[in-house]
Enzyme design. Structure first.
Site, short mmCIF file in Angstrom:
data_model
loop_
_atom_site.label_atom_id
_atom_site.label_comp_id
_atom_site.label_asym_id
_atom_site.label_seq_id
_atom_site.Cartn_x
_atom_site.Cartn_y
_atom_site.Cartn_z
N GLY A 168 0.89 -1.14 0.10
CA GLY A 168 0.03 0.17 0.06
C GLY A 168 0.94 1.58 0.07
N ASN A 193 2.12 -2.38 -4.42
CA ASN A 193 0.60 -1.42 -4.51
C ASN A 193 0.11 -2.03 -5.43
OD1 ASN A 193 -0.50 1.06 -3.41
ND2 ASN A 193 -0.75 1.08 -5.05
N LYS A 253 -6.67 0.72 3.08
CA LYS A 253 -7.50 1.02 2.96
C LYS A 253 -8.51 0.23 4.21
CE LYS A 253 -10.21 3.55 -0.34
NZ LYS A 253 -9.45 5.28 0.28
N ALA A 254 -8.65 0.74 5.74
CA ALA A 254 -9.23 -0.72 6.06
C ALA A 254 -10.66 -1.28 5.82
CB ALA A 254 -9.29 0.55 7.67
N SER A 306 0.22 6.85 14.59
CA SER A 306 -0.34 8.01 14.53
C SER A 306 0.48 8.93 13.85
CB SER A 306 -0.52 8.80 15.81
OG SER A 306 -1.10 9.78 15.79
N GLY A 357 -0.02 11.07 11.02
CA GLY A 357 -0.37 11.50 9.03
C GLY A 357 0.84 10.58 8.36
N LYS A 377 -4.79 2.72 20.19
CA LYS A 377 -4.59 4.75 19.07
C LYS A 377 -6.22 4.52 18.93
CE LYS A 377 -3.84 6.45 15.15
NZ LYS A 377 -3.99 6.55 13.70
N HIS A 403 -7.00 7.36 21.37
CA HIS A 403 -6.20 8.20 21.19
C HIS A 403 -6.46 8.87 19.84
CE1 HIS A 403 -3.68 10.19 17.89
NE2 HIS A 403 -2.49 10.00 19.05
N ASN A 404 -7.16 8.64 19.37
CA ASN A 404 -7.99 9.63 18.05
C ASN A 404 -9.28 9.98 18.74
OD1 ASN A 404 -6.06 8.36 15.92
ND2 ASN A 404 -7.84 7.71 14.29
N GLU A 427 -8.43 13.26 20.06
CA GLU A 427 -7.77 14.01 19.31
C GLU A 427 -9.04 15.26 19.28
OE1 GLU A 427 -5.28 12.05 16.13
OE2 GLU A 427 -6.63 13.58 14.89
N LYS A 465 -13.74 10.26 10.03
CA LYS A 465 -13.76 9.03 9.43
C LYS A 465 -14.36 7.55 9.76
CE LYS A 465 -10.21 9.32 5.81
NZ LYS A 465 -8.92 9.75 5.60
N ARG A 472 -19.24 17.07 15.41
CA ARG A 472 -19.03 17.20 13.96
C ARG A 472 -20.00 16.87 13.39
NH1 ARG A 472 -13.23 14.87 12.89
NH2 ARG A 472 -12.07 15.92 14.95
N ARG A 514 -37.59 3.10 37.90
CA ARG A 514 -36.82 1.79 37.58
C ARG A 514 -37.81 0.99 38.31
NH1 ARG A 514 -31.45 0.37 37.68
NH2 ARG A 514 -31.97 -0.94 35.90
P1 NDP Z 1 -6.19 5.08 1.45
O1 NDP Z 1 -6.70 4.66 2.90
O2 NDP Z 1 -6.59 5.98 0.72
O3 NDP Z 1 -5.72 3.90 0.78
C1 NDP Z 1 -5.16 3.65 0.39
C2 NDP Z 1 -4.48 2.63 -0.69
O4 NDP Z 1 -5.28 1.19 0.14
C3 NDP Z 1 -3.50 2.27 -1.54
O5 NDP Z 1 -2.72 2.31 -1.59
C4 NDP Z 1 -4.80 1.53 -2.40
O6 NDP Z 1 -4.62 0.88 -3.53
C5 NDP Z 1 -4.67 0.27 -1.52
N1 NDP Z 1 -6.49 -0.31 -1.74
C6 NDP Z 1 -7.32 -0.11 -1.23
N2 NDP Z 1 -8.60 -1.05 -1.16
C7 NDP Z 1 -7.99 -2.28 -2.17
C8 NDP Z 1 -7.97 -3.78 -1.99
N3 NDP Z 1 -9.31 -4.08 -2.07
N4 NDP Z 1 -6.35 -4.57 -2.38
C9 NDP Z 1 -5.62 -3.69 -2.29
N5 NDP Z 1 -5.33 -2.77 -1.95
C10 NDP Z 1 -6.47 -1.65 -1.26
O7 NDP Z 1 -4.38 5.31 2.48
P2 NDP Z 1 -3.47 6.13 3.42
O8 NDP Z 1 -2.62 6.03 2.90
O9 NDP Z 1 -4.32 7.94 3.55
O10 NDP Z 1 -4.43 5.24 4.84
C11 NDP Z 1 -3.79 3.74 4.90
C12 NDP Z 1 -4.37 2.91 6.11
O11 NDP Z 1 -3.46 4.38 7.53
C13 NDP Z 1 -5.56 3.07 6.43
O12 NDP Z 1 -5.97 1.90 7.23
C14 NDP Z 1 -6.00 4.71 7.12
O13 NDP Z 1 -6.79 4.64 8.02
C15 NDP Z 1 -4.71 4.17 8.41
N6 NDP Z 1 -4.16 5.73 8.46
C16 NDP Z 1 -3.73 7.20 8.31
C17 NDP Z 1 -3.31 7.87 8.19
C18 NDP Z 1 -3.89 9.46 7.99
O14 NDP Z 1 -3.54 10.51 8.37
N7 NDP Z 1 -3.81 9.68 6.14
C19 NDP Z 1 -3.17 8.01 10.10
C20 NDP Z 1 -2.54 6.84 10.15
C21 NDP Z 1 -3.38 5.69 9.95
P3 NDP Z 1 -4.42 1.05 -4.91
O15 NDP Z 1 -3.52 2.38 -5.34
O16 NDP Z 1 -4.01 0.09 -6.17
O17 NDP Z 1 -6.07 2.22 -4.71
#
Ligand code: NDP
Length: 482
Positions: free
Chosen positions: A9, A32, A75-76, A128, A130, A182, A185-186, A189, A260, A287, A449
């Site tokens: 990723g 990726n 992506k989670a 954590s 970003g 974590k 923590h959020n 935040e 999120k 929010r 009650r």
């Molecule tokens: P995203 O959450 O936007 O995820 C995008 C990535 O996930 C890309 O590499 C994408 O690949 C991949 N992906 C999505 N679906 C699939 C799939 N079905 N199979 C394989 N790969 C897949 O990216 P972030 O970098 O923002 O975050 C990554 C993780 O870190 C997330 O879980 C997020 O919640 C966590 N996080 C994010 C923070 C932030 O500040 N952004 C802070 C702390 C944690 P492709 O390029 O092929 O689409």
């Protein structure tokens, strides 16, 4: 096989983490789903270190030295499951899969079980800070087995942020413990940001100050006990001008706050555990309200009467009033942190995690979004055992909250009278007053009650459960159990 660690990723977080790993001498395999992203990564950052780009997951796994270590940053949710399963099909017993995404801790518990059955180590790790933190030093919260921690420790300590020279990473506990911490923590935040936003609103609408003037106040506050990353960036945002219109940026941004899910999870888990996290909950609800377009437009159309939010503070009393806001902010912030730590402690008991609370405060001192000077003091409070029941009982925080008490009350009362919504300030004060009360009206609720549902009550003067036979003449009381 040449890489000692791999990252799957390469979006914002994964790319930054991979670069951070390489900057610390690791040989990093990168993969990726969409290869174009890997190519882009190599084009821009390939020369920064020893990278092994893979086109397929098979190639990726083959490029890792055994026992393998792969960090997943996708992506989670379902995508994380998909990636983990693809890796697991190709990996061998003893290999480690780390999920660094924002996964829900129950998913982490489930995944760890499934991976353990296949002989694989699975580590749910909170990350954590970003994108910038991931690149230059995040705060890391790994869960999972002791054995996987021993193997990951040198790598994670090298890339983590440092606070007073100490790496901001610690083994939080087994299975989902890291992701749980974590998540909280959020949540904290969210509360912190809402409290800062309420302080801003008070100065903006209440005192009629400009964003620049308010930015200067936050800069001042950043030199006090409020010193923190969030206060620092608040000043920066308030000072920013929109390049299109020249207006303060904050005035052209739509006032709908996004989220999120981690804040919502923090509150849902707290509800399940029966732990009041009023500060975090109000921040999540605030929010939610901000984004309820139909409701807010409908309310505007109603032209409800009420005060116009302007506080009539004479010029010579403005500084004193600003001090009141600062104290209210500090007290409410202490409450939000105390509640967050209570939630972690309760989860620790519920799920059998032995979480070192002082350690959690220590690893939040740098790298993460809620880094703040007072985390040092929080850590000391847990270290000395004075915060075991509540952070509010530790001498430093008791003194702080008492010192802030009068200003906090003045702010909450003024806001109520002048129509400025401050859900986080006021709910934190209500929580504190609830704690202080030796007797709560919960006694009446138990009576209600018992009357409508025969739910029984306990007495203050003898053990057992009791019920009043409300339908019988004379309302006799019966003891239901000892
Ligand atoms: P995203 O959450 O936007 O995820 C995008 C990535 O996930 C890309 O590499 C994408 O690949 C991949 N992906 C999505 N679906 C699939 C799939 N079905 N199979 C394989 N790969 C897949 O990216 P972030 O970098 O923002 O975050 C990554 C993780 O870190 C997330 O879980 C997020 O919640 C966590 N996080 C994010 C923070 C932030 O500040 N952004 C802070 C702390 C944690 P492709 O390029 O092929 O689409």
């Amino acid at each position: 096989a040449a890489a000692n660690v791999g990252v799957v990723g390469l979006a914002a977080m994964g790319a930054s983490l991979a670069r951070n790993l390489a900057h610390h001498g690791n040989k990093v395999a990168v993969f990726n789903r969409t290869y174009a992203r890997t190519e882009d990564f190599m084009e821009h950052h390939g020369q920064e270190g020893d990278f092994y780009p893979a086109r397929t997951v098979e190639e990726f796994v083959a490029s890792l030295e055994k026992p393998r270590t792969a960090i997943v940053m996708v992506k989670a949710g379902a995508p994380t499951d998909q990636v983990i399963n693809e890796l697991a099909d190709l990996m061998e017993p003893g290999d480690i899969i780390v999920d660094g995404g924002n996964s829900f801790f129950q998913d982490t518990i489930r995944r760890e079980k499934a991976m353990a059955q296949r002989g694989l180590h699975f580590v749910g790790m909170g990350v954590s800070g970003g994108e910038e933190g991931a690149l230059n030093g995040p705060s890391l919260m790994p869960g999972g087995s002791e054995e996987s921690w021993e193997r990951l420790k040198p790598i994670l300590e090298s890339i983590a942020a440092k606070a007073d020279g100490e790496p901001c990473v610690m083994h939080i506990g087994p299975n989902g413990a890291g992701h749980f911490v974590k998540m909280v923590h959020n949540g904290i935040e969210y509360a912190d940001m809402q409290l800062i936003a309420e302080s801003y609103d008070l100065m903006r609408r209440g005192l009629g100050m400009t964003p620049d003037e308010i930015g200067a106040v936050f800069e001042d506050w950043n030199r006090t006990e409020l010193n923190s990353y969030l206060i620092e960036i608040t000043a920066q945002v308030l000072r920013e001008k929109d390049e299109r219109t020249g207006k303060p940026l904050v005035d052209v941004i739509l006032d709908h706050a996004g989220m999120k899910g981690t804040g919502t999870w923090t509150v849902q888990c707290a509800l399940n555990l029966g732990i009041p996290v009023t500060g975090i909950a109000e921040a999540v609800f605030a929010r939610g309200l901000s984004s309820q377009t139909e409701l807010r437009e409908g309310a505007a159309a109603q032209h409800f009467s009420g005060p116009d939010a302007a506080l009539d503070v004479p010029a010579d009393q403005r500084d004193a009033f600003l001090d009141d806001i600062r104290h209210a902010l500090y007290a409410s912030k202490i409450v939000a942190y105390a509640q967050g730590f209570n939630e972690i402690a309760a989860a620790g008991k519920e799920y059998g995690w032995d979480i070192d609370m002082a350690g959690v405060a220590r690893i939040w001192r740098a790298g993460c979004i809620i880094r703040a000077r007072f985390l040092d003091t929080i850590s000391d409070a847990f270290e000395t055992g004075t915060a075991d029941v509540s952070l509010l009982f530790a001498p430093y925080f008791k003194e702080a909250i008492e010192r802030c008490g009068q200003p906090w009350r003045r702010i909450v009362a003024d806001c109520a009278m002048h129509g400025i919504p401050i859900p986080c300030f006021s709910s934190s004060l209500a929580y504190f007053d609830g704690l202080r009360s030796t007797r709560l009206p919960a006694a009446l609720i138990q009576g209600q009650r018992d009357l409508f549902g025969a739910h029984t009550y306990q007495r203050i003067d003898m053990p057992g459960a009791f019920h009043v036979e409300w339908e019988e003449p004379g309302h006799p009381e019966v003891q239901v159990s000892k």
